[in-house]
Design a protein around this motif. Structure first.
Motif, PDB file in Angstrom:
ATOM      1  N   LEU A 152       0.801  -1.228   0.000  1.00 14.11           N
ATOM      2  CA  LEU A 152       0.000   0.000   0.000  1.00 14.11           C
ATOM      3  C   LEU A 152       0.835   1.280   0.000  1.00 14.11           C
ATOM      4  CD1 LEU A 152      -2.779  -1.125   2.512  1.00 14.11           C
ATOM      5  CD2 LEU A 152      -2.892  -1.082  -0.005  1.00 14.11           C
ATOM      6  N   SER A 153       2.171   1.139  -0.010  1.00 14.75           N
ATOM      7  CA  SER A 153       3.082   2.292   0.022  1.00 14.75           C
ATOM      8  C   SER A 153       2.775   3.230   1.183  1.00 14.75           C
ATOM      9  CB  SER A 153       3.030   3.066  -1.299  1.00 14.75           C
ATOM     10  OG  SER A 153       3.392   2.243  -2.375  1.00 14.75           O
ATOM     11  N   LEU A 154       2.535   2.640   2.353  1.00 14.00           N
ATOM     12  CA  LEU A 154       2.270   3.439   3.551  1.00 14.00           C
ATOM     13  C   LEU A 154       3.583   3.963   4.121  1.00 14.00           C
ATOM     14  CD1 LEU A 154      -0.273   1.050   5.329  1.00 14.00           C
ATOM     15  CD2 LEU A 154      -0.799   3.098   3.978  1.00 14.00           C
ATOM     16  N   ASP A 155       3.552   5.124   4.749  1.00 14.90           N
ATOM     17  CA  ASP A 155       4.745   5.688   5.377  1.00 14.90           C
ATOM     18  C   ASP A 155       5.204   4.836   6.559  1.00 14.90           C
ATOM     19  OD1 ASP A 155       4.801   7.801   3.574  1.00 14.90           O
ATOM     20  OD2 ASP A 155       3.570   9.090   4.862  1.00 14.90           O
ATOM     21  N   VAL A 156       4.238   4.296   7.301  1.00 18.71           N
ATOM     22  CA  VAL A 156       4.534   3.450   8.456  1.00 18.71           C
ATOM     23  C   VAL A 156       3.593   2.250   8.434  1.00 18.71           C
ATOM     24  CG1 VAL A 156       5.376   5.351   9.902  1.00 18.71           C
ATOM     25  CG2 VAL A 156       2.962   4.733   9.967  1.00 18.71           C
ATOM     26  N   GLU A 157       3.955   1.229   9.191  1.00 20.08           N
ATOM     27  CA  GLU A 157       3.067   0.075   9.310  1.00 20.08           C
ATOM     28  C   GLU A 157       1.788   0.495  10.021  1.00 20.08           C
ATOM     29  OE1 GLU A 157       4.757  -3.535  10.946  1.00 20.08           O
ATOM     30  OE2 GLU A 157       6.613  -3.213   9.817  1.00 20.08           O
ATOM     31  N   PRO A 158       0.687  -0.202   9.765  1.00 22.28           N
ATOM     32  CA  PRO A 158      -0.551   0.107  10.496  1.00 22.28           C
ATOM     33  C   PRO A 158      -0.300   0.052  12.001  1.00 22.28           C
ATOM     34  CG  PRO A 158      -1.003  -1.387   8.685  1.00 22.28           C
ATOM     35  CD  PRO A 158       0.494  -1.262   8.786  1.00 22.28           C
ATOM     36  N   PRO A 159      -1.055   0.848  12.782  1.00 20.03           N
ATOM     37  CA  PRO A 159      -0.774   0.986  14.211  1.00 20.03           C
ATOM     38  C   PRO A 159      -0.973  -0.281  15.047  1.00 20.03           C
ATOM     39  CG  PRO A 159      -2.832   2.073  13.635  1.00 20.03           C
ATOM     40  CD  PRO A 159      -2.179   1.658  12.352  1.00 20.03           C
ATOM     41  N   THR A 160      -1.817  -1.209  14.576  1.00 20.69           N
ATOM     42  CA  THR A 160      -2.040  -2.455  15.314  1.00 20.69           C
ATOM     43  C   THR A 160      -2.018  -3.626  14.340  1.00 20.69           C
ATOM     44  OG1 THR A 160      -4.448  -2.502  15.042  1.00 20.69           O
ATOM     45  CG2 THR A 160      -3.584  -1.244  16.941  1.00 20.69           C
ATOM     46  N   SER A 161      -1.778  -4.813  14.872  1.00 19.22           N
ATOM     47  CA  SER A 161      -1.822  -6.008  14.022  1.00 19.22           C
ATOM     48  C   SER A 161      -3.248  -6.238  13.520  1.00 19.22           C
ATOM     49  CB  SER A 161      -1.316  -7.233  14.784  1.00 19.22           C
ATOM     50  OG  SER A 161      -2.143  -7.521  15.882  1.00 19.22           O
ATOM     51  N   HIS A 162      -4.240  -5.791  14.265  1.00 14.09           N
ATOM     52  CA  HIS A 162      -5.635  -5.949  13.834  1.00 14.09           C
ATOM     53  C   HIS A 162      -5.916  -5.101  12.591  1.00 14.09           C
ATOM     54  CE1 HIS A 162      -6.349  -8.181  17.475  1.00 14.09           C
ATOM     55  NE2 HIS A 162      -5.850  -7.174  18.178  1.00 14.09           N
ATOM     56  N   ALA A 163      -5.422  -3.869  12.573  1.00 12.63           N
ATOM     57  CA  ALA A 163      -5.591  -3.018  11.388  1.00 12.63           C
ATOM     58  C   ALA A 163      -4.812  -3.594  10.208  1.00 12.63           C
ATOM     59  CB  ALA A 163      -5.132  -1.592  11.692  1.00 12.63           C
ATOM     60  N   ALA A 164      -3.604  -4.095  10.466  1.00 12.43           N
ATOM     61  CA  ALA A 164      -2.812  -4.704   9.397  1.00 12.43           C
ATOM     62  C   ALA A 164      -3.515  -5.930   8.826  1.00 12.43           C
ATOM     63  CB  ALA A 164      -1.425  -5.080   9.914  1.00 12.43           C
ATOM     64  N   ASP A 165      -4.071  -6.767   9.699  1.00 12.81           N
ATOM     65  CA  ASP A 165      -4.789  -7.957   9.243  1.00 12.81           C
ATOM     66  C   ASP A 165      -6.034  -7.572   8.434  1.00 12.81           C
ATOM     67  OD1 ASP A 165      -2.909  -9.555  10.472  1.00 12.81           O
ATOM     68  OD2 ASP A 165      -4.204 -10.172  12.126  1.00 12.81           O
ATOM     69  N   ALA A 166      -6.734  -6.533   8.854  1.00 11.25           N
ATOM     70  CA  ALA A 166      -7.920  -6.084   8.119  1.00 11.25           C
ATOM     71  C   ALA A 166      -7.538  -5.565   6.739  1.00 11.25           C
ATOM     72  CB  ALA A 166      -8.655  -5.004   8.919  1.00 11.25           C
ATOM     73  N   LEU A 167      -6.458  -4.789   6.663  1.00  5.73           N
ATOM     74  CA  LEU A 167      -5.984  -4.334   5.359  1.00  5.73           C
ATOM     75  C   LEU A 167      -5.552  -5.519   4.503  1.00  5.73           C
ATOM     76  CD1 LEU A 167      -3.987  -1.144   6.396  1.00  5.73           C
ATOM     77  CD2 LEU A 167      -5.990  -1.203   4.874  1.00  5.73           C
ATOM     78  N   ALA A 168      -4.911  -6.515   5.130  1.00  6.03           N
ATOM     79  CA  ALA A 168      -4.470  -7.699   4.387  1.00  6.03           C
ATOM     80  C   ALA A 168      -5.650  -8.449   3.788  1.00  6.03           C
ATOM     81  CB  ALA A 168      -3.644  -8.614   5.297  1.00  6.03           C
ATOM     82  N   VAL A 169      -6.723  -8.610   4.541  1.00  3.51           N
ATOM     83  CA  VAL A 169      -7.883  -9.325   4.002  1.00  3.51           C
ATOM     84  C   VAL A 169      -8.543  -8.509   2.885  1.00  3.51           C
ATOM     85  CG1 VAL A 169      -9.715  -8.617   5.616  1.00  3.51           C
ATOM     86  CG2 VAL A 169      -9.771 -10.875   4.649  1.00  3.51           C
ATOM     87  N   ALA A 170      -8.526  -7.193   2.998  1.00  4.69           N
ATOM     88  CA  ALA A 170      -9.058  -6.335   1.929  1.00  4.69           C
ATOM     89  C   ALA A 170      -8.179  -6.450   0.677  1.00  4.69           C
ATOM     90  CB  ALA A 170      -9.144  -4.883   2.403  1.00  4.69           C
ATOM     91  N   ILE A 171      -6.862  -6.460   0.862  1.00  5.78           N
ATOM     92  CA  ILE A 171      -5.931  -6.631  -0.266  1.00  5.78           C
ATOM     93  C   ILE A 171      -6.167  -7.983  -0.925  1.00  5.78           C
ATOM     94  CG2 ILE A 171      -3.502  -6.978  -0.886  1.00  5.78           C
ATOM     95  CD1 ILE A 171      -2.856  -4.929   1.420  1.00  5.78           C
ATOM     96  N   CYS A 172      -6.323  -9.019  -0.113  1.00  5.29           N
ATOM     97  CA  CYS A 172      -6.573 -10.369  -0.615  1.00  5.29           C
ATOM     98  C   CYS A 172      -7.788 -10.371  -1.545  1.00  5.29           C
ATOM     99  CB  CYS A 172      -6.766 -11.330   0.560  1.00  5.29           C
ATOM    100  SG  CYS A 172      -7.177 -13.028   0.106  1.00  5.29           S
ATOM    101  N   HIS A 173      -8.863  -9.772  -1.101  1.00  2.00           N
ATOM    102  CA  HIS A 173     -10.086  -9.757  -1.904  1.00  2.00           C
ATOM    103  C   HIS A 173      -9.912  -8.892  -3.156  1.00  2.00           C
ATOM    104  CE1 HIS A 173     -14.360 -10.351  -2.624  1.00  2.00           C
ATOM    105  NE2 HIS A 173     -14.417  -9.077  -2.958  1.00  2.00           N
ATOM    106  N   ALA A 174      -9.338  -7.712  -2.995  1.00  6.92           N
ATOM    107  CA  ALA A 174      -9.187  -6.783  -4.119  1.00  6.92           C
ATOM    108  C   ALA A 174      -8.258  -7.325  -5.198  1.00  6.92           C
ATOM    109  CB  ALA A 174      -8.680  -5.432  -3.616  1.00  6.92           C
ATOM    110  N   SER A 175      -7.300  -8.154  -4.812  1.00 10.39           N
ATOM    111  CA  SER A 175      -6.335  -8.655  -5.787  1.00 10.39           C
ATOM    112  C   SER A 175      -6.755  -9.980  -6.427  1.00 10.39           C
ATOM    113  CB  SER A 175      -4.957  -8.804  -5.131  1.00 10.39           C
ATOM    114  OG  SER A 175      -5.003  -9.757  -4.095  1.00 10.39           O
TER     115      SER A 175
END
Length: 162
Positions: free
Chosen positions: A130-153
């Motif tokens: 996602l070209s983010l400046d920093v990693e998401p603040p929690t593993s829960h937010a990172a996991d949610a973004l990962a599942v969204a990426i999984c579906h979108a890709s």
């Protein structure tokens, strides 16, 4: 395509919204709702329902993708995660948005190339994809973004089969 990803849980429920266009995926929003174990269960679940409803109203996603429950040794935790999933599913259904669920290993495979990646690897890959400046603040937010990426890709036919 806009996708709202959810990492369900009653103590911490991660969310992430991505937009895919012409093979590029970018983050629109992400975070984590938390609640205290002292709160009544129905209040905690209402918070998740309201949060998902608000994100759907604000971002109008084309799909909601949730991470399936991992049933470990603690059945009580599995029950709470299932309740959180239910609150998110009902919020999406109320808004008329289709839902898809992905196993944790499938999400990790899609994002990291390895189905047994650890939380740190998922966070780092989400940041890179996602070209983010920093990693998401929690593993829960990172996991949610990962599942969204999984579906979108996913290719469209694979999304239909999920």
């Amino acid at each position: 395509m806009k996708v709202l990803g959810i990492d369900p849980g009653t103590a911490a429920c991660g969310y992430g919204i991505v937009h895919e266009s012409d093979g590029r995926i970018r983050a629109l929003d992400h975070g984590c709702w938390t609640s205290s174990a002292r709160e009544r269960p129905e209040i905690r679940l209402r918070g998740i329902f309201d949060g998902v409803t608000g994100l759907i109203a604000a971002h109008e996603p084309d799909a909601v993708a949730l991470e399936e429950s991992f049933v470990g040794a603690d059945a009580r935790i599995a029950l709470f995660v299932g309740q959180a999933r239910g609150a998110a599913l009902v919020a999406a259904a109320s808004a008329g948005v289709e839902c898809t669920e992905y196993a944790p290993a499938r999400v990790k495979q899609a994002v990291c190339g390895y189905g047994r990646a650890d939380k740190g690897q998922v966070g780092r890959m989400v940041r890179m994809i996602l070209s983010l400046d920093v990693e998401p603040p929690t593993s829960h937010a990172a996991d949610a973004l990962a599942v969204a990426i999984c579906h979108a890709s996913m290719p469209p036919l694979a999304r239909m089969a999920s």
